[in-house]
Design a protein around this motif. Sequence first.
Motif, PDB file in Angstrom:
ATOM      1  N   ARG A  24       0.839  -1.190   0.000  1.00 11.06           N
ATOM      2  CA  ARG A  24       0.000   0.000   0.000  1.00 11.06           C
ATOM      3  C   ARG A  24       0.880   1.247   0.000  1.00 11.06           C
ATOM      4  NH1 ARG A  24      -4.753   2.307   0.837  1.00 11.06           N
ATOM      5  NH2 ARG A  24      -5.073   3.765   2.553  1.00 11.06           N
ATOM      6  N   LEU A  25       0.524   2.215  -0.810  1.00 10.92           N
ATOM      7  CA  LEU A  25       1.294   3.460  -0.894  1.00 10.92           C
ATOM      8  C   LEU A  25       0.790   4.417   0.172  1.00 10.92           C
ATOM      9  CD1 LEU A  25       1.602   3.808  -4.773  1.00 10.92           C
ATOM     10  CD2 LEU A  25       3.022   2.551  -3.151  1.00 10.92           C
ATOM     11  N   SER A  26       1.199   4.110   1.410  1.00 10.77           N
ATOM     12  CA  SER A  26       0.785   4.880   2.573  1.00 10.77           C
ATOM     13  C   SER A  26       2.005   5.112   3.463  1.00 10.77           C
ATOM     14  CB  SER A  26      -0.318   4.142   3.334  1.00 10.77           C
ATOM     15  OG  SER A  26       0.117   2.854   3.693  1.00 10.77           O
ATOM     16  N   GLU A  27       1.893   6.065   4.352  1.00  8.59           N
ATOM     17  CA  GLU A  27       3.010   6.502   5.195  1.00  8.59           C
ATOM     18  C   GLU A  27       3.722   5.357   5.901  1.00  8.59           C
ATOM     19  OE1 GLU A  27       5.622   9.189   7.043  1.00  8.59           O
ATOM     20  OE2 GLU A  27       4.236   9.535   5.382  1.00  8.59           O
ATOM     21  N   ASP A  32       7.917   6.341   0.102  1.00  6.85           N
ATOM     22  CA  ASP A  32       8.758   7.519  -0.135  1.00  6.85           C
ATOM     23  C   ASP A  32      10.232   7.165   0.065  1.00  6.85           C
ATOM     24  OD1 ASP A  32       7.887   7.132   2.578  1.00  6.85           O
ATOM     25  OD2 ASP A  32       8.677   9.104   3.102  1.00  6.85           O
ATOM     26  N   THR A  33      10.526   6.282   0.999  1.00  5.48           N
ATOM     27  CA  THR A  33      11.901   5.823   1.206  1.00  5.48           C
ATOM     28  C   THR A  33      12.360   5.000   0.012  1.00  5.48           C
ATOM     29  OG1 THR A  33      11.561   5.810   3.597  1.00  5.48           O
ATOM     30  CG2 THR A  33      13.417   4.517   2.766  1.00  5.48           C
ATOM     31  N   PRO A  53      -2.915   6.407  -0.819  1.00  3.67           N
ATOM     32  CA  PRO A  53      -3.027   7.858  -0.721  1.00  3.67           C
ATOM     33  C   PRO A  53      -1.775   8.638  -1.148  1.00  3.67           C
ATOM     34  CG  PRO A  53      -2.999   6.857   1.467  1.00  3.67           C
ATOM     35  CD  PRO A  53      -3.095   5.751   0.476  1.00  3.67           C
ATOM     36  N   LEU A  54      -0.607   8.023  -1.135  1.00  2.00           N
ATOM     37  CA  LEU A  54       0.615   8.739  -1.517  1.00  2.00           C
ATOM     38  C   LEU A  54       0.962   8.610  -3.001  1.00  2.00           C
ATOM     39  CD1 LEU A  54       2.973   7.869   1.495  1.00  2.00           C
ATOM     40  CD2 LEU A  54       1.529   9.893   1.180  1.00  2.00           C
ATOM     41  N   SER A  89       9.194  -0.222   5.033  1.00  2.00           N
ATOM     42  CA  SER A  89       8.168   0.165   6.007  1.00  2.00           C
ATOM     43  C   SER A  89       8.781   0.829   7.232  1.00  2.00           C
ATOM     44  CB  SER A  89       7.371  -1.050   6.467  1.00  2.00           C
ATOM     45  OG  SER A  89       6.699  -1.653   5.396  1.00  2.00           O
ATOM     46  N   ARG A  90       7.959   1.630   7.879  1.00  2.79           N
ATOM     47  CA  ARG A  90       8.352   2.249   9.138  1.00  2.79           C
ATOM     48  C   ARG A  90       8.060   1.310  10.312  1.00  2.79           C
ATOM     49  NH1 ARG A  90       7.366   6.097   5.475  1.00  2.79           N
ATOM     50  NH2 ARG A  90       8.794   7.874   5.517  1.00  2.79           N
TER      51      ARG A  90
END
Length: 182
Positions: A24-27, A32-33, A53-54, A89-90
């Motif tokens: 999933r393109l989410s935070e 972004d990384t 969402p990103l 992932s974070r």
Amino acid sequence: MVKNFVPRAELVSVSERNVAFVGRLSEEKGPDTFVAIAQHFPERQFHIYGSGPLESSLQQQAGDNIQFHGHQSNMNNVWSSVDLLLITSRYEGLPMAALEAMSRGIPVISFELGELPNVIDSGSNGWIASDHKEMVSILNEWFTLSDSKRAQIKYQAQQTIELNYSTEVVIPTMLDIYGITG
């Protein structure tokens, strides 16, 4: 505790050294990384499989070496074009994308997240990176490995899943936990 599991899969053989992000393109997933890491390698191809969402902001940031493939309802046909999976992932538990990739002999480079350090033996069947800089360094190493060393790592990735996270291994354990006998 019952492990995540995946069915056995055929070893993928890819001639191009394509790097993928699947998710999933989410935070929390850190696409972004992934985009930032791809910018270090403008001559290499990077692929993003997923939506979220990103997506539009990532497309604006992405260089020409990044292709967006959108949401995939079935990854089975996609895996055959992936040579390496990045988990940026974070935070995570044990991502199914990592297990699915490794079951096909696709090594994973991941940050030290959730259960992944228990699955990935850095340098043997994939890599655990402590930060963005180390992930770039490991990726550079991957691009310069000999075909025989890459094949060895791919085989080890597949064996890790087959011996520890395949349906043949985990299902009997689950049945035993629930007291179900065949």
